[in-house]
Design an enzyme around this catalytic site. Structure first.
Site, short mmCIF file in Angstrom:
data_model
loop_
_atom_site.label_atom_id
_atom_site.label_comp_id
_atom_site.label_asym_id
_atom_site.label_seq_id
_atom_site.Cartn_x
_atom_site.Cartn_y
_atom_site.Cartn_z
N LYS A 1 -0.02 5.27 8.47
CA LYS A 1 0.62 5.60 7.18
C LYS A 1 -0.45 5.77 6.09
O LYS A 1 -0.41 6.72 5.30
CB LYS A 1 1.60 4.46 6.83
CG LYS A 1 2.27 4.50 5.48
CD LYS A 1 1.71 3.49 4.47
CE LYS A 1 1.68 2.07 4.90
NZ LYS A 1 1.10 1.13 3.92
N THR B 1 0.85 -1.19 0.00
CA THR B 1 0.00 0.00 0.00
C THR B 1 0.89 1.24 0.00
O THR B 1 1.57 1.52 0.99
CB THR B 1 -0.91 0.04 1.25
OG1 THR B 1 -1.67 -1.16 1.30
CG2 THR B 1 -1.84 1.24 1.19
N LYS C 1 -7.20 2.01 -2.83
CA LYS C 1 -6.78 1.40 -1.56
C LYS C 1 -6.74 2.45 -0.44
O LYS C 1 -7.17 2.21 0.69
CB LYS C 1 -5.41 0.73 -1.74
CG LYS C 1 -4.80 0.18 -0.47
CD LYS C 1 -5.62 -0.92 0.15
CE LYS C 1 -5.02 -1.38 1.49
NZ LYS C 1 -5.96 -2.20 2.26
N1 LIG Z 1 -1.35 -6.44 7.61
C1 LIG Z 1 -2.47 -6.14 6.94
O1 LIG Z 1 -3.58 -6.44 7.41
C2 LIG Z 1 -2.43 -5.47 5.61
C3 LIG Z 1 -1.33 -4.76 5.17
N2 LIG Z 1 -1.37 -4.14 3.96
C4 LIG Z 1 -0.21 -3.41 3.46
O2 LIG Z 1 0.71 -4.38 3.01
C5 LIG Z 1 2.06 -3.95 3.24
C6 LIG Z 1 2.77 -4.97 4.12
O3 LIG Z 1 2.04 -5.10 5.31
P1 LIG Z 1 2.42 -6.19 6.42
O4 LIG Z 1 2.83 -7.44 5.80
O5 LIG Z 1 1.31 -6.15 7.38
O6 LIG Z 1 3.67 -5.46 7.07
P2 LIG Z 1 4.87 -6.05 7.92
O7 LIG Z 1 5.32 -4.89 8.74
O8 LIG Z 1 4.50 -7.31 8.59
O9 LIG Z 1 5.96 -6.40 6.80
C7 LIG Z 1 6.64 -5.38 6.15
C8 LIG Z 1 7.62 -5.97 5.16
O10 LIG Z 1 8.38 -4.89 4.59
C9 LIG Z 1 9.78 -5.18 4.79
N3 LIG Z 1 10.53 -3.94 4.92
C10 LIG Z 1 10.27 -2.89 5.72
N4 LIG Z 1 11.18 -1.92 5.53
C11 LIG Z 1 12.05 -2.37 4.60
C12 LIG Z 1 13.19 -1.82 3.97
N5 LIG Z 1 13.65 -0.59 4.26
N6 LIG Z 1 13.83 -2.57 3.04
C13 LIG Z 1 13.38 -3.80 2.73
N7 LIG Z 1 12.29 -4.38 3.28
C14 LIG Z 1 11.63 -3.66 4.20
C15 LIG Z 1 9.82 -6.01 6.03
O11 LIG Z 1 11.06 -6.70 6.10
P3 LIG Z 1 11.62 -7.22 7.52
O12 LIG Z 1 10.95 -8.53 7.75
O13 LIG Z 1 13.08 -7.32 7.32
O14 LIG Z 1 11.25 -6.20 8.55
C16 LIG Z 1 8.63 -6.92 5.79
O15 LIG Z 1 8.94 -7.92 4.87
C17 LIG Z 1 1.93 -2.56 3.86
O16 LIG Z 1 2.03 -1.62 2.84
C18 LIG Z 1 0.53 -2.56 4.46
O17 LIG Z 1 -0.02 -1.27 4.56
C19 LIG Z 1 -2.45 -4.23 3.13
C20 LIG Z 1 -3.55 -4.93 3.52
C21 LIG Z 1 -3.63 -5.57 4.80
O1 LIG Z 2 -5.12 -2.64 4.81
C1 LIG Z 2 -5.70 -3.33 5.61
C2 LIG Z 2 -6.85 -4.15 5.29
O2 LIG Z 2 -7.37 -4.84 6.20
O3 LIG Z 2 -7.27 -4.13 4.12
#
Ligand SMILES: NC(=O)C1=CN([C@@H]2O[C@H](COP(=O)(O)OP(=O)(O)OC[C@H]3O[C@@H](n4cnc5c(N)ncnc54)[C@H](OP(=O)(O)O)[C@@H]3O)[C@@H](O)[C@H]2O)C=CC1
Ligand SMILES: O=CC(=O)O
Length: 373
Positions: free
Chosen positions: A295, A152, A227
């Site tokens: 965010k 996102t 989104k």
């Molecule tokens: N969780 C949810 O319910 C939902 C989330 N989203 C969106 O999906 C995306 C991921 O969410 P989610 O999986 O929950 O987040 P997490 O915080 O669990 O995972 C984030 C990921 O990004 C990586 N990351 C963060 N910073 C860096 C960097 N500087 N360089 C490389 N890799 C990086 C992390 O790596 P590392 O493991 O090394 O930290 C990890 O793999 C976000 O944009 C979120 O808004 C969308 C729908 C639902």
């Molecule tokens: O981004 C979060 C979700 O639940 O969709």
């Protein structure tokens, strides 16, 4: 072309076009789909029968294995795809490797060895870093490959990643998802896609493995905007729900009963029914981290600002999430925003929904009512 040997696209829309036919079409971006295709170009539910394995893109990359990326990649592996993973923290790759995934040590190497590479990163900064940074995915892209960013982010970020990817001759699709940890695990996500239509068609069978439906929304930026609007509404809903739970408790009602009442009426929502019971217990097991919800509100407010659209409710909600972050709740579920509304008292302790405080407060409310009667 490596991809061409395997690609028959979109069983869901009943269009069996080979990827090579699409890419070699004289009007690549406007290849002539049947009427069926144009009818389902905006919204497609998942195919009722699964796509045969030999019709899926041959080699799939997956970058970013957090709460969402891990189960999404896992579903691809379980469906029989050849998946190569990378994550900044390598240990998160291990469970997927034990399920059969390959591993490469940089996004660049993943992209170089795959036909379609997905990325699921935390925020705009990490999405850009992984796509365009040192040893980023763009370094491994070339004509015939595709990059699908499911993080996102805002439209400007997506557009700049798109430009970099497309400068290599590869195709780009933004495809943020609606749906949290459980829908990701269950393959029930909703994809909000925009960008290269031919890559959308190529990736459709993969999206159908990970999700229950997909929307194609046109130009890059439209998926991101959709989104952000959805999550702006969700963030405000959760803030309002939090206020209601706390107000109900303060006037001597049982917040659990409020959750039950809401579940039967016009404002019923799976979000309230699933999160409400744990919020009443002041528990916030993380599905959607609060820092990501804040965010998304910040990015949605930027989107609103760009078109001079007033969004006072979202702006107020954003402030609440900022307070919650400042109280160390960033990595808790976004339902922990309720903590930002709890008034500090008794030497810094905040109120909670303990049955003891509820009962004693109910009694004192009733006493107050009698006294003033
Ligand atoms: N969780 C949810 O319910 C939902 C989330 N989203 C969106 O999906 C995306 C991921 O969410 P989610 O999986 O929950 O987040 P997490 O915080 O669990 O995972 C984030 C990921 O990004 C990586 N990351 C963060 N910073 C860096 C960097 N500087 N360089 C490389 N890799 C990086 C992390 O790596 P590392 O493991 O090394 O930290 C990890 O793999 C976000 O944009 C979120 O808004 C969308 C729908 C639902
Ligand atoms: O981004 C979060 C979700 O639940 O969709």
């Amino acid at each position: 072309m490596e991809m061409a040997k395997t690609l028959m696209v979109n069983a869901n829309c009943r269009n069996h076009l080979s990827f090579s036919a699409i890419l070699n079409s004289p009007k690549n971006t406007k290849f002539s789909f049947s009427k069926t295709m144009s009818m389902c170009s905006s919204f497609c539910p998942r195919a009722s029968s699964s796509t045969p394995k030999d019709e899926l893109p041959a080699r799939i990359g997956f970058l970013g294995l957090g709460i969402m990326g891990s189960p999404m990649a896992q579903n691809l592996i379980k469906a029989g795809c050849d998946v190569t993973v990378w994550n900044r923290t390598k240990s998160k790759c291990d469970p997927l490797i034990s399920l059969g995934a390959k591993y490469k040590s940089s996004p660049e190497e993943v992209a170089a060895s795959c036909d379609v590479t997905f990325s699921m990163l935390a925020d705009p900064e990490s999405a850009v870093e992984v796509a365009c940074g040192n040893h980023g995915a763009a370094g491994g892209m070339s004509p015939g490959k595709g990059y699908v960013d499911v993080s996102t982010v805002d439209g400007a970020t997506s557009t700049s990643i798109s430009s970099r990817i497309k400068s290599t001759g590869a195709l780009y699709l933004e495809a943020p998802v609606s749906g949290s940890k459980k829908p990701a695990e269950d393959g029930q996500l909703i994809f909000l896609t925009a960008g290269d239509k031919s890559l959308y068609e190529t990736a459709a069978p993969l999206l159908d493995i990970m999700g229950k439906s997909r929307f194609y929304l046109g130009d890059v930026g439209n998926g991101a905007a959709m989104k952000l609007v959805v999550n702006m509404i969700m963030g405000s809903m959760m803030a309002s729900f939090s206020e209601g739970l706390l107000l109900s408790e303060k006037v001597g009602l049982d917040p659990s009963t409020l959750v039950e009442v809401i579940s039967q009426g016009a404002i019923s929502s799976p979000m309230y029914s699933t999160k409400g019971p744990s919020m009443v217990q002041s528990l916030y097991p993380t599905a959607f981290p609060l820092k990501h919800q804040q965010k998304d509100l910040r990015l949605a407010l930027g989107l609103a600002e760009s078109v001079s659209q007033p969004t006072p409710i979202a702006a107020a909600a954003n402030e609440l999430y900022k307070v919650a972050k400042s109280r160390g709740l960033s990595n808790q579920d976004f339902s922990a925003v309720i903590e930002a509304l709890k008034v500090a008292r008794f030497g810094g302790q905040t109120s909670s929904f303990s049955s003891e405080t509820r009962v004693s407060r109910r009694r004192s409310v009733r006493r107050g009512a009698c006294a003033s009667a």
